[in-house]
Design a protein around this motif. Structure first.
Motif, mmCIF file in Angstrom:
data_model
loop_
_atom_site.group_PDB
_atom_site.id
_atom_site.type_symbol
_atom_site.label_atom_id
_atom_site.label_comp_id
_atom_site.label_asym_id
_atom_site.label_seq_id
_atom_site.Cartn_x
_atom_site.Cartn_y
_atom_site.Cartn_z
ATOM 1 N N SER A 259 6.088 -1.826 -5.768
ATOM 2 C CA SER A 259 4.734 -2.254 -6.108
ATOM 3 C C SER A 259 3.856 -2.264 -4.850
ATOM 4 O O SER A 259 3.708 -1.220 -4.211
ATOM 5 C CB SER A 259 4.797 -3.618 -6.806
ATOM 6 N N MET A 260 3.321 -3.404 -4.424
ATOM 7 C CA MET A 260 2.563 -3.437 -3.175
ATOM 8 C C MET A 260 3.362 -2.835 -2.026
ATOM 9 O O MET A 260 2.834 -2.097 -1.187
ATOM 10 C CB MET A 260 2.170 -4.885 -2.838
ATOM 11 N N ILE A 263 3.088 0.946 -1.949
ATOM 12 C CA ILE A 263 1.859 1.441 -1.294
ATOM 13 C C ILE A 263 2.002 1.312 0.217
ATOM 14 O O ILE A 263 1.631 2.215 0.973
ATOM 15 C CB ILE A 263 0.625 0.661 -1.791
ATOM 16 N N TRP A 287 -3.587 4.257 -5.234
ATOM 17 C CA TRP A 287 -4.661 4.041 -6.189
ATOM 18 C C TRP A 287 -5.275 5.383 -6.559
ATOM 19 O O TRP A 287 -5.624 6.175 -5.686
ATOM 20 C CB TRP A 287 -5.764 3.171 -5.587
ATOM 21 N N THR A 291 -10.950 0.553 -6.366
ATOM 22 C CA THR A 291 -10.895 -0.660 -7.180
ATOM 23 C C THR A 291 -12.073 -1.552 -6.822
ATOM 24 O O THR A 291 -12.725 -1.339 -5.791
ATOM 25 C CB THR A 291 -9.596 -1.448 -6.899
ATOM 26 N N GLY A 294 -11.887 -2.837 -3.250
ATOM 27 C CA GLY A 294 -11.552 -1.891 -2.168
ATOM 28 C C GLY A 294 -10.237 -1.219 -2.500
ATOM 29 O O GLY A 294 -9.599 -1.505 -3.514
ATOM 30 N N GLY A 295 -9.808 -0.309 -1.632
ATOM 31 C CA GLY A 295 -8.579 0.439 -1.908
ATOM 32 C C GLY A 295 -8.894 1.654 -2.757
ATOM 33 O O GLY A 295 -9.776 1.629 -3.614
ATOM 34 N N ASP A 298 -9.538 5.355 0.670
ATOM 35 C CA ASP A 298 -8.931 5.978 1.842
ATOM 36 C C ASP A 298 -7.717 6.834 1.506
ATOM 37 O O ASP A 298 -7.047 7.343 2.397
ATOM 38 C CB ASP A 298 -8.544 4.906 2.865
ATOM 39 N N ALA A 331 2.161 0.288 -13.171
ATOM 40 C CA ALA A 331 1.839 1.270 -12.127
ATOM 41 C C ALA A 331 2.011 2.707 -12.623
ATOM 42 O O ALA A 331 1.799 3.655 -11.858
ATOM 43 C CB ALA A 331 2.720 1.036 -10.902
ATOM 44 N N ASN A 334 -1.210 5.362 -12.335
ATOM 45 C CA ASN A 334 -1.487 5.717 -10.940
ATOM 46 C C ASN A 334 -0.420 6.647 -10.378
ATOM 47 O O ASN A 334 -0.714 7.604 -9.666
ATOM 48 C CB ASN A 334 -1.529 4.461 -10.070
ATOM 49 N N MET B 1 -7.266 -6.616 1.874
ATOM 50 C CA MET B 1 -6.364 -5.646 1.237
ATOM 51 C C MET B 1 -5.289 -6.353 0.411
ATOM 52 O O MET B 1 -4.957 -5.939 -0.687
ATOM 53 C CB MET B 1 -5.684 -4.751 2.291
ATOM 54 N N ILE B 4 -6.302 -7.114 -3.271
ATOM 55 C CA ILE B 4 -6.208 -6.094 -4.324
ATOM 56 C C ILE B 4 -4.769 -5.834 -4.712
ATOM 57 O O ILE B 4 -4.454 -5.674 -5.882
ATOM 58 C CB ILE B 4 -6.804 -4.715 -3.933
ATOM 59 N N PHE B 5 -3.892 -5.794 -3.705
ATOM 60 C CA PHE B 5 -2.488 -5.578 -4.042
ATOM 61 C C PHE B 5 -2.028 -6.656 -5.009
ATOM 62 O O PHE B 5 -1.428 -6.397 -6.028
ATOM 63 C CB PHE B 5 -1.611 -5.646 -2.788
ATOM 64 N N THR B 6 -2.328 -7.884 -4.636
ATOM 65 C CA THR B 6 -1.871 -8.995 -5.448
ATOM 66 C C THR B 6 -2.465 -8.903 -6.842
ATOM 67 O O THR B 6 -1.794 -9.089 -7.843
ATOM 68 C CB THR B 6 -2.287 -10.322 -4.787
ATOM 69 N N LEU B 8 -3.689 -6.273 -8.558
ATOM 70 C CA LEU B 8 -3.398 -5.167 -9.456
ATOM 71 C C LEU B 8 -1.936 -4.961 -9.745
ATOM 72 O O LEU B 8 -1.574 -4.372 -10.752
ATOM 73 C CB LEU B 8 -3.991 -3.872 -8.892
ATOM 74 N N LEU B 9 -1.084 -5.408 -8.857
ATOM 75 C CA LEU B 9 0.312 -5.037 -9.016
ATOM 76 C C LEU B 9 1.204 -6.177 -9.491
ATOM 77 O O LEU B 9 2.398 -6.071 -9.511
ATOM 78 C CB LEU B 9 0.841 -4.440 -7.707
#
Lengths: 376, 376
Positions: A259-260, A263, A287, A291, A294-295, A298, A331, A334, B1, B4-6, B8-9
């Motif tokens: 998961s996180m 990434i 991603w 979102t 952010g994210g 990049d 996930a 994505n 950062m 968002i990880f937290t 969405l995932l």
């Protein structure tokens, strides 16, 4: 004898708490259906595992207006005349599941069950047994490694941090050096996740005993940082290579995460091909779109790196391994979009899918499948 | 950062739980009084430490009828118009304290705070800072040992068990052998207590760095067994002496424990003078009288052993060290009666008293005082 010790020597806070506690043993175990959940603390009768992988919860709460169990799906408990509330869940999938008690709308942890840092808080857990004969995730009579809790000061994060390090059986008596897998937890979890929820040591002890995986060190560090790439490269890896007997080269370093952590694996692994020969991405993927937080913006820079050095990646990455908990994994989409980009660029990878969604049973299975591919 | 990880995932169970959770960060940290309790999970704003060592609790519970905090003393929280409940405690003593939330009469663990196995269940904890300048229990920039989680199969208990083993700084790079302290938790706790609540590794790292204690291995095993003496002598000690570089003789073995672990120390230590040259009994003592649950009846046999070999005990026990958390410690009276018996027999011991009652701050202090006396 334990009972007297417990009774007489408890701190005063414990006496009141024991009396007011929802899941204390109130009945003779032999008169109750099923058996205690294996993650219950030692005196708790409930939750109980019933046939068909259902869990029965029973909570003493005579003064509550509403009691629920949150297992992703919420179950309303029904009150009986003794002020106890109970419910029986649907059939759950094998392995570990987080849950919460909800007492009159307040989501809390159940003191009768082990707690796990997940969901960015201390959550309770139940474990559904694996089918008969599937002993991959159970402790067995094989040589055992251990988990070492190491503290280190990170200049990158400017704070004391911890990592959990799995050392394989024989580490202390051999003189050999070992390859290293850096293995990251998910969002809302921490360095404890892979050993407590993931059973990393048991999985690895079993794989190594069967000759299916090479003996390796597994480093599980705290991924909650704004600069994971530098935390890993400038702090964790030097610390490990100074303090453990490891093979300090790219062919003997792997990076993986769920998961996180998946990434983070992509973001730290793709720009650092000189560091890692193996990457594992579990229930994750870049991603596909920006979102609200952010994210995503990049991500193109990484695809460009892959494009520019396509042959390098295809030659030097001995495994670029991607797993997913079925279409029900949050996930999934994505990841599909990411893999399509890889296909367009011509980046080789291995995809593994197992049902179960975005959950620990899927991640245990992912480690079980991934570890044997490493360092051969 | 991270955010968002937290976001969405997370697994689906987490999303609902986060929304229903009582102590989430809802306000800008800088607008709030005091500071976050150091045992809060990383996103939790409450509980907060206020000046004067008071703790402020705030719980979102719009549908609850009554909310309390149980810290031994129970505090009723007061509801405001937003459905939040709050209270500020009296001044608490320095160090670690267990607590529970009580939501409409149900005693539960707070998901916003670290959980600890204590009181025979998963309890929450707050930590009151030590006074300025008292850095004995804080992590410092000194060489660090580690805690190793070892699994072993006990024939005595016929089950897989765990022990937590502290290895001092330098263990992995030296070739020397170390003395061993076997250190037991209290009733309702387990092998995690001394490292999680007790901060054993931090205390020892600090003592060793200052040259106040000899580098030693500390073995913290699970004392929840009906046959502790055999568990220790036939399982733990042989396992440690096979798997660690230790000095395997009585002059280099110590046994100590708190509360229930103190009785276990007496019961296993007194009959086995050939095994241990040092005994530590923290907040404990043999039962003065039989209890309703048994216990106390068999104490006379130990006093007889002491009587019969008085000179042996006085010569061979290099430390027989007894500590107590002041008169407010629930073990105080039993301990006084026991020491009077020792005096009558003529058994030498050292008594140390520190205020704080039957609590972890007293036991940390006990370890801090006891460890420097060992293996000199």
């Amino acid at each position: 004898m334990n009972r007297i010790f417990t009774f007489l020597l408890l701190q005063s806070v414990c006496l009141g708490a024991l009396l007011a506690q929802p899941n204390r043993r109130t009945q003779d175990e032999s008169t109750l259906p099923g058996k205690r959940s294996e993650l219950n603390v030692r005196n708790a009768t409930y939750p109980r595992l019933l046939p068909g992988n259902r869990i029965e919860f029973k909570i003493k709460a005579p003064d509550a207006q509403k009691v629920q169990i949150d297992l992703g799906r919420k179950y309303d408990l029904v009150r009986n005349t003794n002020g106890e509330w109970s419910c029986i869940t649907d059939s759950l999938t094998q392995g570990f599941h987080y849950y919460f008690l909800i007492i009159d709308g307040v989501s809390v942890a159940d003191p009768a069950s082990e707690s796990f840092y997940g969901c960015s808080m201390m959550a309770s857990g139940v474990e559904i047994p694996y089918p008969d004969g599937d002993t991959r995730f159970h402790i067995a009579d094989v040589p055992h490694g251990d988990i070492r809790i190491k503290r280190y000061f990170s200049k990158t994060a400017n704070s004391w941090r911890r990592m959990f390090v799995y050392c394989p059986p024989g580490y202390d008596t051999s003189t050999q050096s070992y390859p290293v897998l850096y293995l990251q937890h998910g969002g809302g979890e921490d360095e404890r996740g892979w050993s407590n929820q993931g059973r990393t040591d048991i999985i690895m002890d079993n794989l190594i005993a069967k000759g299916k995986a090479e003996p390796m060190i597994i480093v599980m560090t705290d991924g909650n940082t704004n600069d994971f790439e530098n935390e890993l490269l400038k702090e964790c890896i030097p610390f490990i290579e100074k303090n453990f007997r490891v093979k300090a080269n790219r062919n003997n370093r792997a990076l993986a995460g769920l998961s996180m952590g998946g990434i983070q694996t992509l973001n730290a692994g793709i720009p650092n091909l000189d560091y890692f020969a193996y990457l594992g991405v579990f229930s994750s993927g870049w991603w596909a779109n920006p979102t609200p937080f952010g994210g995503g913006n990049d991500t193109e820079k990484y695809y460009k790196m892959l494009q520019n050095k396509k042959d390098d990646y295809n030659t030097k990455l001995k495994q670029f391994w991607i797993s997913m908990g079925g279409k029900e994994d949050i996930a999934y989409n994505n990841c599909q979009i990411m893999m399509k980009r890889f296909d367009q660029i011509g980046i080789k990878y291995t995809y593994f899918e197992t049902p179960g969604g975005h959950t620990w049973p899927v991640w245990r299975e992912s480690l079980y499948q991934f570890a044997p591919l490493l360092f051969k």
